[in-house]
Write a protein that holds these residues in place. Sequence first.
Motif, PDB file in Angstrom:
ATOM      1  N   LYS A 326     -10.023   0.446   1.952  1.00 32.76           N
ATOM      2  CA  LYS A 326     -11.121   1.389   2.196  1.00 32.76           C
ATOM      3  C   LYS A 326     -12.246   0.723   2.985  1.00 32.76           C
ATOM      4  O   LYS A 326     -12.835   1.328   3.886  1.00 32.76           O
ATOM      5  CB  LYS A 326     -11.648   1.941   0.874  1.00 32.76           C
ATOM      6  CG  LYS A 326     -10.666   2.866   0.162  1.00 32.76           C
ATOM      7  CD  LYS A 326     -11.241   3.397  -1.142  1.00 32.76           C
ATOM      8  CE  LYS A 326     -10.239   4.323  -1.833  1.00 32.76           C
ATOM      9  NZ  LYS A 326     -10.765   4.824  -3.125  1.00 32.76           N
ATOM     10  N   LEU A 327     -12.535  -0.530   2.633  1.00 34.55           N
ATOM     11  CA  LEU A 327     -13.574  -1.256   3.372  1.00 34.55           C
ATOM     12  C   LEU A 327     -13.130  -1.557   4.798  1.00 34.55           C
ATOM     13  O   LEU A 327     -13.930  -1.484   5.732  1.00 34.55           O
ATOM     14  CB  LEU A 327     -13.928  -2.559   2.651  1.00 34.55           C
ATOM     15  CG  LEU A 327     -14.925  -2.448   1.492  1.00 34.55           C
ATOM     16  CD1 LEU A 327     -15.180  -3.817   0.885  1.00 34.55           C
ATOM     17  CD2 LEU A 327     -16.227  -1.833   1.963  1.00 34.55           C
ATOM     18  N   ALA A 328     -11.847  -1.886   4.971  1.00 35.39           N
ATOM     19  CA  ALA A 328     -11.334  -2.137   6.313  1.00 35.39           C
ATOM     20  C   ALA A 328     -11.438  -0.868   7.168  1.00 35.39           C
ATOM     21  O   ALA A 328     -11.815  -0.924   8.338  1.00 35.39           O
ATOM     22  CB  ALA A 328      -9.885  -2.607   6.246  1.00 35.39           C
ATOM     23  N   LEU A 329     -11.129   0.288   6.559  1.00 31.55           N
ATOM     24  CA  LEU A 329     -11.232   1.565   7.274  1.00 31.55           C
ATOM     25  C   LEU A 329     -12.682   1.862   7.640  1.00 31.55           C
ATOM     26  O   LEU A 329     -12.983   2.282   8.764  1.00 31.55           O
ATOM     27  CB  LEU A 329     -10.663   2.694   6.412  1.00 31.55           C
ATOM     28  CG  LEU A 329     -10.715   4.100   7.025  1.00 31.55           C
ATOM     29  CD1 LEU A 329      -9.913   4.142   8.322  1.00 31.55           C
ATOM     30  CD2 LEU A 329     -10.192   5.132   6.023  1.00 31.55           C
ATOM     31  N   ILE A 368     -11.831  -9.739   7.200  1.00 32.88           N
ATOM     32  CA  ILE A 368     -11.814 -10.357   5.878  1.00 32.88           C
ATOM     33  C   ILE A 368     -10.881  -9.601   4.946  1.00 32.88           C
ATOM     34  O   ILE A 368     -10.066 -10.183   4.229  1.00 32.88           O
ATOM     35  CB  ILE A 368     -13.237 -10.395   5.294  1.00 32.88           C
ATOM     36  CG1 ILE A 368     -14.132 -11.280   6.154  1.00 32.88           C
ATOM     37  CG2 ILE A 368     -13.227 -10.885   3.849  1.00 32.88           C
ATOM     38  CD1 ILE A 368     -15.595 -11.193   5.804  1.00 32.88           C
ATOM     39  N   MET A 369     -10.997  -8.266   4.945  1.00 31.40           N
ATOM     40  CA  MET A 369     -10.207  -7.447   4.033  1.00 31.40           C
ATOM     41  C   MET A 369      -8.707  -7.508   4.361  1.00 31.40           C
ATOM     42  O   MET A 369      -7.873  -7.602   3.461  1.00 31.40           O
ATOM     43  CB  MET A 369     -10.684  -5.998   4.085  1.00 31.40           C
ATOM     44  CG  MET A 369     -12.118  -5.792   3.615  1.00 31.40           C
ATOM     45  SD  MET A 369     -12.373  -6.313   1.901  1.00 31.40           S
ATOM     46  CE  MET A 369     -13.481  -7.711   2.132  1.00 31.40           C
ATOM     47  N   ILE A 370      -8.376  -7.465   5.648  1.00 29.60           N
ATOM     48  CA  ILE A 370      -6.971  -7.516   6.051  1.00 29.60           C
ATOM     49  C   ILE A 370      -6.347  -8.847   5.659  1.00 29.60           C
ATOM     50  O   ILE A 370      -5.226  -8.913   5.147  1.00 29.60           O
ATOM     51  CB  ILE A 370      -6.830  -7.292   7.577  1.00 29.60           C
ATOM     52  CG1 ILE A 370      -7.239  -5.861   7.950  1.00 29.60           C
ATOM     53  CG2 ILE A 370      -5.402  -7.576   8.028  1.00 29.60           C
ATOM     54  CD1 ILE A 370      -6.373  -4.780   7.350  1.00 29.60           C
ATOM     55  N   ARG A 371      -7.082  -9.925   5.853  1.00 28.68           N
ATOM     56  CA  ARG A 371      -6.574 -11.247   5.475  1.00 28.68           C
ATOM     57  C   ARG A 371      -6.416 -11.357   3.962  1.00 28.68           C
ATOM     58  O   ARG A 371      -5.488 -11.996   3.463  1.00 28.68           O
ATOM     59  CB  ARG A 371      -7.502 -12.343   5.994  1.00 28.68           C
ATOM     60  CG  ARG A 371      -7.439 -12.536   7.504  1.00 28.68           C
ATOM     61  CD  ARG A 371      -8.567 -13.457   7.977  1.00 28.68           C
ATOM     62  NE  ARG A 371      -8.563 -13.557   9.414  1.00 28.68           N
ATOM     63  CZ  ARG A 371      -7.994 -14.549  10.091  1.00 28.68           C
ATOM     64  NH1 ARG A 371      -7.383 -15.498   9.442  1.00 28.68           N
ATOM     65  NH2 ARG A 371      -8.025 -14.565  11.404  1.00 28.68           N
ATOM     66  N   LEU A 430      -6.250   4.067  16.226  1.00 30.69           N
ATOM     67  CA  LEU A 430      -4.853   3.927  15.803  1.00 30.69           C
ATOM     68  C   LEU A 430      -4.736   2.965  14.630  1.00 30.69           C
ATOM     69  O   LEU A 430      -3.915   3.167  13.724  1.00 30.69           O
ATOM     70  CB  LEU A 430      -4.000   3.448  16.982  1.00 30.69           C
ATOM     71  CG  LEU A 430      -3.873   4.421  18.155  1.00 30.69           C
ATOM     72  CD1 LEU A 430      -3.100   3.766  19.305  1.00 30.69           C
ATOM     73  CD2 LEU A 430      -3.178   5.702  17.706  1.00 30.69           C
ATOM     74  N   ALA A 431      -5.554   1.914  14.655  1.00 34.47           N
ATOM     75  CA  ALA A 431      -5.580   0.993  13.513  1.00 34.47           C
ATOM     76  C   ALA A 431      -6.079   1.720  12.268  1.00 34.47           C
ATOM     77  O   ALA A 431      -5.565   1.515  11.163  1.00 34.47           O
ATOM     78  CB  ALA A 431      -6.475  -0.208  13.823  1.00 34.47           C
ATOM     79  N   GLY A 432      -7.077   2.607  12.455  1.00 34.47           N
ATOM     80  CA  GLY A 432      -7.588   3.393  11.333  1.00 34.47           C
ATOM     81  C   GLY A 432      -6.540   4.330  10.760  1.00 34.47           C
ATOM     82  O   GLY A 432      -6.449   4.503   9.534  1.00 34.47           O
ATOM     83  N   VAL A 433      -5.725   4.936  11.638  1.00 29.16           N
ATOM     84  CA  VAL A 433      -4.641   5.812  11.176  1.00 29.16           C
ATOM     85  C   VAL A 433      -3.647   5.011  10.336  1.00 29.16           C
ATOM     86  O   VAL A 433      -3.167   5.478   9.292  1.00 29.16           O
ATOM     87  CB  VAL A 433      -3.927   6.473  12.372  1.00 29.16           C
ATOM     88  CG1 VAL A 433      -2.662   7.196  11.924  1.00 29.16           C
ATOM     89  CG2 VAL A 433      -4.863   7.439  13.081  1.00 29.16           C
ATOM     90  N   GLY A 434      -3.346   3.796  10.773  1.00 30.17           N
ATOM     91  CA  GLY A 434      -2.441   2.932  10.018  1.00 30.17           C
ATOM     92  C   GLY A 434      -2.975   2.645   8.620  1.00 30.17           C
ATOM     93  O   GLY A 434      -2.225   2.664   7.634  1.00 30.17           O
TER      94      GLY A 434
END
Length: 493
Positions: A326-329, A368-371, A430-434
Amino acid sequence: MAWNKYVTVEVPLLLCMFCLMLQLNVSTNMLIYRTCYALLDYDESECALLGKVENETTASLERKVQPTFNYINMVSTVMNSLVPLVFCMYVGTWSDKFGRKPFMLLSLIGLTLTNMTTTIIVLFENASPWLFLISFIPSLLTGGFVTLMIVISAYLADVSTSQTRVVRMAVYEIVMGLGTFLGNIVSSYLLYGTDYKTVYIIITGLHGVATIYTFFFIPESIKGEKQVPKLKHLLKYINLTDIAKNTFKKRPNNARGYLLAVLGIIFFQTFSMGEMSVQTLFLRAKLNWTLTKITITSSVTSVGNIIGTIGGTYFLYKLLKIGELKLALFSILSFSAASILRGLSTMDKDYFIYIASFIGIFNGIQGIMIRTIISYIVSPEEIGKIFALQSIIMNVNMMLSNLLFQAIYNATLETDSGIFYFVSATINGLAGVGILLLLNVKVPVHPEAAKEAEKPENEFRKISMNINNFEVLSIDEKRSSNTISLGFSTIPG
């Protein structure tokens, strides 16, 4: 000396970060100036006003000169991406075997020689801007700035403990931010108070000071007898097949598919960052901003990014317990919104740039969140290899995206030079859709990662930070044997 125990790589880090920002800002201005009169034969007195004066003459001249400059910049992008990529992937492993200090010195010597060569070329007032590409050779062959940052981070992991690492990495962050801020704020005033030759002499001198300091005052952090690295020894530790097999191997609970989806998100998100390669050109040509105005805005934005990343990570993630995806989005959406606002800006609406800078301060959170999510999916022993692949994706992506955005900018300069911002927002979307799709799937946590998550907080520390697009993830020895993994994307001046 007692201070030598606590102040080591921070000194060359500050000097090099300051020089990097100073060089990026001044080099762009100088190459546009040289392209204007030495390559395109425009009046030198008018060319000298570019980046310094806001009027109709400079606005028109910018649009005429920038396409040619951009071709030079595209060649520079390829040169400065391909060779250092090898160092970026393997210098951590090499320095584990042969020591940190030799690679720090190698990078610093290369940077010093590069700027020394640039200084010599600057002395020839009618030298073609293409000649400045020659000056990159020493830093290309020694890994350059990216390699230096990786080795410095690994050094900090060596000399700190789980109790002191938080402080050392916090100091690392402060030094990076301070160097960025000072380099941005000083560059235009130093240039217009002196000249290009003096600026490059100062940059060369500071790199020389950093090299001397490293040689005499920074002790080697890898203990034991080490052999002098030779080419055959270095090639021995290059194993791309092992990295690929580790990434694509079958995993329980559909973890392989989840991991590949996360890497796909990284692919699209980093590809959108190519907008930064032409951001300065856009501000000069469409908004007719001077170098001083650009660098001051960049300085304030850098400080805002640090505050947004630290504050967002602490308050939203740690205190409010908002999930990683959610934070990454949220971070990606803020970046996309900022890109759209910048694309809509005009000379009469340049305040959109300031609003965009405020909205985009949370951009650093997504990395940070993805890692962090990746660290949940794979075992501690695999993290280094997965992050190595991530580093490959990010660095190759930055090269390709820079080329794409520079081509888009050239093609739309006379129509709507801000179109590349909308392209960036779309790719980022597109990254957000993922991420939206992954929100409906449970994270397949690796059993070892689940055990670590159950430990008390004082037994497991994780420090993540992003400074001006230089991302750092540090996982202490309780988790992954002092692993440090970095992804870099330098912002062209």
